[in-house]
Scaffold this active site. Structure first.
Site, PDB file in Angstrom:
ATOM      1  N   ASN A   6       0.861  -1.195   0.000  1.00 40.16           N
ATOM      2  CA  ASN A   6       0.000   0.000   0.000  1.00 40.16           C
ATOM      3  C   ASN A   6       0.894   1.240   0.000  1.00 40.16           C
ATOM      4  OD1 ASN A   6      -1.898   1.972   0.390  1.00 40.16           O
ATOM      5  ND2 ASN A   6      -2.316   1.450   2.537  1.00 40.16           N
ATOM      6  N   LYS A   8      -0.123   4.273  -0.340  1.00 36.55           N
ATOM      7  CA  LYS A   8      -0.854   5.446   0.178  1.00 36.55           C
ATOM      8  C   LYS A   8      -0.661   6.646  -0.759  1.00 36.55           C
ATOM      9  CE  LYS A   8       0.074   3.582   4.720  1.00 36.55           C
ATOM     10  NZ  LYS A   8      -0.087   3.745   6.142  1.00 36.55           N
ATOM     11  N   HIS A  91      -9.669   0.725   4.932  1.00 37.43           N
ATOM     12  CA  HIS A  91      -8.369   0.990   5.584  1.00 37.43           C
ATOM     13  C   HIS A  91      -8.612   1.960   6.740  1.00 37.43           C
ATOM     14  CE1 HIS A  91      -4.329   2.473   6.281  1.00 37.43           C
ATOM     15  NE2 HIS A  91      -3.891   1.375   5.680  1.00 37.43           N
ATOM     16  N   GLU A  93      -7.084   4.450   7.794  1.00 38.58           N
ATOM     17  CA  GLU A  93      -6.933   5.882   7.484  1.00 38.58           C
ATOM     18  C   GLU A  93      -8.208   6.427   6.838  1.00 38.58           C
ATOM     19  OE1 GLU A  93      -3.191   5.588   5.420  1.00 38.58           O
ATOM     20  OE2 GLU A  93      -2.228   5.096   7.316  1.00 38.58           O
ATOM     21  N   GLU A 159      -5.251  -5.279  10.540  1.00 41.05           N
ATOM     22  CA  GLU A 159      -4.310  -4.181  10.733  1.00 41.05           C
ATOM     23  C   GLU A 159      -4.638  -3.432  12.028  1.00 41.05           C
ATOM     24  OE1 GLU A 159      -2.373  -2.870   6.854  1.00 41.05           O
ATOM     25  OE2 GLU A 159      -4.213  -1.735   7.021  1.00 41.05           O
ATOM     26  N   GLY A 165       2.312   2.227  10.907  1.00 39.03           N
ATOM     27  CA  GLY A 165       3.278   3.319  10.829  1.00 39.03           C
ATOM     28  C   GLY A 165       3.971   3.645  12.143  1.00 39.03           C
ATOM     29  N   SER A 201       3.342  -2.053  10.340  1.00 35.88           N
ATOM     30  CA  SER A 201       4.789  -1.980  10.594  1.00 35.88           C
ATOM     31  C   SER A 201       5.576  -3.222  10.159  1.00 35.88           C
ATOM     32  CB  SER A 201       5.054  -1.669  12.072  1.00 35.88           C
ATOM     33  OG  SER A 201       4.552  -0.390  12.385  1.00 35.88           O
TER      34      SER A 201
HETATM   35  C1  PEP Z   1      -0.909   0.206   6.031  1.00 38.28           C
HETATM   36  O1  PEP Z   1      -1.115   1.414   6.045  1.00 38.28           O
HETATM   37  O2  PEP Z   1      -1.704  -0.573   5.457  1.00 38.28           O
HETATM   38  C2  PEP Z   1       0.297  -0.280   6.696  1.00 38.28           C
HETATM   39  C3  PEP Z   1       0.357  -1.543   6.999  1.00 38.28           C
HETATM   40  O3  PEP Z   1       1.258   0.660   6.970  1.00 38.28           O
HETATM   41  P1  PEP Z   1       2.716   0.404   7.647  1.00 38.28           P
HETATM   42  O4  PEP Z   1       3.265  -0.871   7.047  1.00 38.28           O
HETATM   43  O5  PEP Z   1       3.512   1.604   7.244  1.00 38.28           O
HETATM   44  O6  PEP Z   1       2.490   0.271   9.097  1.00 38.28           O
END
Ligand code: PEP
Length: 246
Positions: A6, A8, A91, A93, A159, A165, A201
């Site tokens: 992803n 983003k 997601h 976000e 997630e 992040g 992460s």
């Molecule tokens: C995400 O936003 O789907 C994600 C997993 O981000 P990160 O790997 O940066 O934590």
């Protein structure tokens, strides 16, 4: 095994071109499915740059209507038209920054699947729920509220919001417990077995310990997927894992 990237709202045309150049001589494995979710404006650009490679393209969201007066939104049909095979729905976000609720997420997923896209439906608890021992309950509610009846050829991505992040990840026990829980709930609701990806992460250092966890069928990677070198290192770790365990 599924590796999803992803991006983003990152990487412009020039960086995408550089990224794809690094993929050209890489030996991809037919044991891994992989999909990149670029910014929406670049789905067909990335699709054309990778059409000689075993990489699918996905949209980061789609609307629950297929066309009409929805300024700034994207139709599942248009994603399909620009080469997308997958779409991310729900997601965290989008849930937080765009106020998408469970009912809306369910109709976005339903429309996407009716447009022949494969959905990666994201669920995850916040830190308070995790600390108060309510994570399992919270995810059960999200699945009950968000899963559309037509959930075919699709995935759940677990997630935890507090992990995205931040560099913090749940313990192996917590990941296994949650993935097993999600599979059981989806089976109870839809009578089908589903693959569950872990996201939050994931990076080059922790990928080996994550993919060996029982019931982890792949990963959804954000920040660590922005550099081709790291993306390919994560991919290679998955290939190595499959070769060792087969
Ligand atoms: C995400 O936003 O789907 C994600 C997993 O981000 P990160 O790997 O940066 O934590």
């Amino acid at each position: 095994m599924f590796i999803a990237a992803n991006w983003k709202m990152n990487l412009d045309k020039k960086s995408i071109l550089e990224f794809t150049k690094s993929l050209q001589n890489f030996k991809f494995s037919n044991q891994i499915n992989t999909c990149i979710f670029p910014p929406m404006t670049y789905t067909d650009y990335l699709y054309n740059l990778t059409n000689n490679l075993p990489i699918s393209i996905g949209g980061q969201n789609c609307h629950f209507e297929s066309f009409g007066a929805f300024t700034g939104e994207v139709s599942a049909n248009f994603l399909k038209d620009t080469g997308c095979e997958y779409v991310l729905i729900g997601h965290s976000e989008r849930r937080t920054l765009n106020n998408e609720n469970n009912a809306e997420i369910k109709s976005r997923a339903e429309t996407a699947i009716n447009s022949s896209l494969k959905v990666i439906l994201c669920v995850g608890e916040n830190l308070t729920d995790r600390e108060e021992g309510k994570a399992l309950e919270q995810i059960e509610k999200q699945l009950n509220d968000c899963l559309p009846y037509n959930f075919n050829n699709s995935f759940i991505a677990y997630e935890p919001i507090w992990s995205i992040g931040t560099g913090k990840i749940p313990s192996a026990f917590e990941i296994q417990e949650m993935h097993t829980h999600i599979k059981k709930i989806v089976y109870r609701i839809l009578n089908k077995n589903i693959n569950v990806l872990y996201g939050g992460s994931v990076n080059v250092e922790n990928i080996n310990s994550i993919i060996e966890i029982n019931n982890v069928d792949g990963v959804l990677v954000g920040g660590a997927s922005l550099k081709a070198k790291d993306f390919l290192a994560i991919y290679s770790a998955a290939v190595k894992h499959l070769n060792i365990s087969s």
